[in-house]
Design an enzyme around this catalytic site. Structure first.
Site, mmCIF file in Angstrom:
data_model
loop_
_atom_site.group_PDB
_atom_site.id
_atom_site.type_symbol
_atom_site.label_atom_id
_atom_site.label_comp_id
_atom_site.label_asym_id
_atom_site.label_seq_id
_atom_site.Cartn_x
_atom_site.Cartn_y
_atom_site.Cartn_z
ATOM 1 N N GLY A 46 0.814 -1.211 0.000
ATOM 2 C CA GLY A 46 0.000 0.000 0.000
ATOM 3 C C GLY A 46 0.847 1.260 0.000
ATOM 4 O O GLY A 46 2.012 1.257 -0.418
ATOM 5 N N CYS A 82 2.893 7.481 12.419
ATOM 6 C CA CYS A 82 3.366 8.701 11.748
ATOM 7 C C CYS A 82 3.270 9.896 12.695
ATOM 8 O O CYS A 82 4.181 10.727 12.769
ATOM 9 C CB CYS A 82 2.591 8.948 10.464
ATOM 10 S SG CYS A 82 0.810 9.187 10.678
ATOM 11 N N GLY A 119 -4.334 5.600 3.940
ATOM 12 C CA GLY A 119 -4.835 4.415 3.263
ATOM 13 C C GLY A 119 -5.768 3.601 4.140
ATOM 14 O O GLY A 119 -5.994 3.916 5.313
ATOM 15 N N GLY A 122 -5.381 0.706 5.553
ATOM 16 C CA GLY A 122 -4.752 0.102 6.726
ATOM 17 C C GLY A 122 -4.748 1.051 7.909
ATOM 18 O O GLY A 122 -5.097 0.670 9.034
ATOM 19 N N THR A 123 -4.372 2.292 7.674
ATOM 20 C CA THR A 123 -4.353 3.287 8.749
ATOM 21 C C THR A 123 -5.760 3.551 9.266
ATOM 22 O O THR A 123 -5.984 3.667 10.475
ATOM 23 C CB THR A 123 -3.721 4.597 8.252
ATOM 24 O OG1 THR A 123 -2.394 4.329 7.791
ATOM 25 C CG2 THR A 123 -3.669 5.641 9.348
ATOM 26 N N ARG A 124 -6.724 3.629 8.369
ATOM 27 C CA ARG A 124 -8.104 3.901 8.793
ATOM 28 C C ARG A 124 -8.647 2.784 9.682
ATOM 29 O O ARG A 124 -9.421 3.030 10.608
ATOM 30 C CB ARG A 124 -8.998 4.095 7.567
ATOM 31 C CG ARG A 124 -8.672 5.353 6.768
ATOM 32 C CD ARG A 124 -9.501 5.457 5.500
ATOM 33 N NE ARG A 124 -9.015 6.525 4.639
ATOM 34 C CZ ARG A 124 -9.379 7.798 4.727
ATOM 35 N NH1 ARG A 124 -10.262 8.158 5.652
ATOM 36 N NH2 ARG A 124 -8.882 8.698 3.905
#
Length: 307
Positions: free
Chosen positions: A13, A130, A163, A165-167
């Site tokens: 991703g 992050c 992306g 995955g983060t959501r």
């Protein structure tokens, strides 16, 4: 030419693909595999075009080739939910895992704060988040001068840079970041907030850090510490900028940052990706240099990646 340590990227991703570009210009790391689950993903296509071996069969598609391809380091840019199993399978084969998910199985690493103190024998290193990579250096800069009773960080990122995955990992993001504000940043109590901004055109990553010191803050010493830490982060993230502060209000110290990315994979507004992947690459380069017994530094320029 110095030999390189071979590595694999798990996750095709945004984060995995951005990291690929940074590894391609490393002096001591050689990406040889990218692992995904979507055969049509842009990340796998870009990795294949760059000469990497690729699989869309997940981690199990990589395992049979780990020893033959001499993979020593792997980067997991998938999800906190699957990281534990990914790490277990690769650790059993002697691979050191650098975790870019909020799983936080291994110790936290924020390079300018604790990279040099990491145990050489650990097999899993967590890169926090992050937001953590952007803000924890500032909390640490204050706590290195005097005790911080409470640290709160607010990371505002562009919706386009976040992306799936983060959501899916928002809760893990806030818990992991808050924990690292305490463990690595040095605050007695930490809190983390992420704001996903849908504005168009997309805005650069912006971060606000609030620290409540136990005693009246030493303004001169804290300001000097903050500026020194900014310079250390800029060694691997040139777009890391102090926009305002430190601002002092009683015992409260507030710092305002902006993070612009290199534009490796996503546009420059995705500084949240850039600081995460740059920190992971810097950490891996430290590990690789110890494996090779050489001194190195992360090449942060884009041009070398395409040379």
């Amino acid at each position: 030419m110095t030999s390189k340590i071979k590595c694999a990227l798990i996750g095709s991703g945004n984060i995995g693909t951005d990291l690929l570009y940074k590894l391609l210009r490393s002096d001591v790391l050689e990406p040889v595999w990218m692992v995904g689950i979507d055969p049509d993903s842009d990340g796998l296509a870009k990795a294949k075009a760059a000469g990497l071996k690729v699989t869309a069969d997940g981690i199990d598609g990589l395992l049979p080739f780990v020893e033959a391809d001499e993979i020593k380091i792997a980067f997991d840019a998938t999800s906190a939910y699957v990281h534990a199993e990914n790490s277990r399978k690769l650790n059993e084969l002697g691979v050191v895992m650098i975790d870019l998910t909020p799983a936080a199985i291994g110790p936290f690493c924020v390079p300018p704060v604790n990279l040099e103190q990491l145990d050489e024998n650990i097999n899993n290193i967590n890169m926090v988040t992050c937001g953590g990579q952007a803000t924890i250096p500032m909390v640490a800069a204050v706590s290195q001068v005097q005790a911080v009773e409470y640290g709160e960080i607010v990371a505002t990122v562009s919706s386009r840079s976040v992306g799936p995955g983060t959501r899916q990992n928002i809760d893990e993001f806030t818990r992991t970041t808050a924990g690292a504000v305490e463990q690595i940043g040095g605050a007695e109590k930490g809190k983390a907030i992420i704001v996903i901004n849908p504005a168009e055109p997309p805005l650069l990553m912006r971060d606000t850090i609030h620290c409540l010191t136990k005693d009246q803050p030493d303004e001169q010493a804290i300001t000097a510490s903050v500026h020194k830490m900014i310079e250390q982060v800029q060694q691997y993230v040139p777009g890391y900028t102090l926009k305002n502060g430190p601002v002092f209000d009683g015992r409260k110290v507030t710092i305002f940052l902006e993070v612009e990315g290199l534009g490796d994979y996503l546009p420059k507004y995705a500084g949240n990706l850039d600081i995460m992947t740059a920190a992971a690459a810097r950490t891996a380069e430290m590990l690789a240099s110890k494996m090779l017994n050489v001194k190195t530094h992360l090449n942060v320029t884009k041009e070398a990646a395409l040379a």
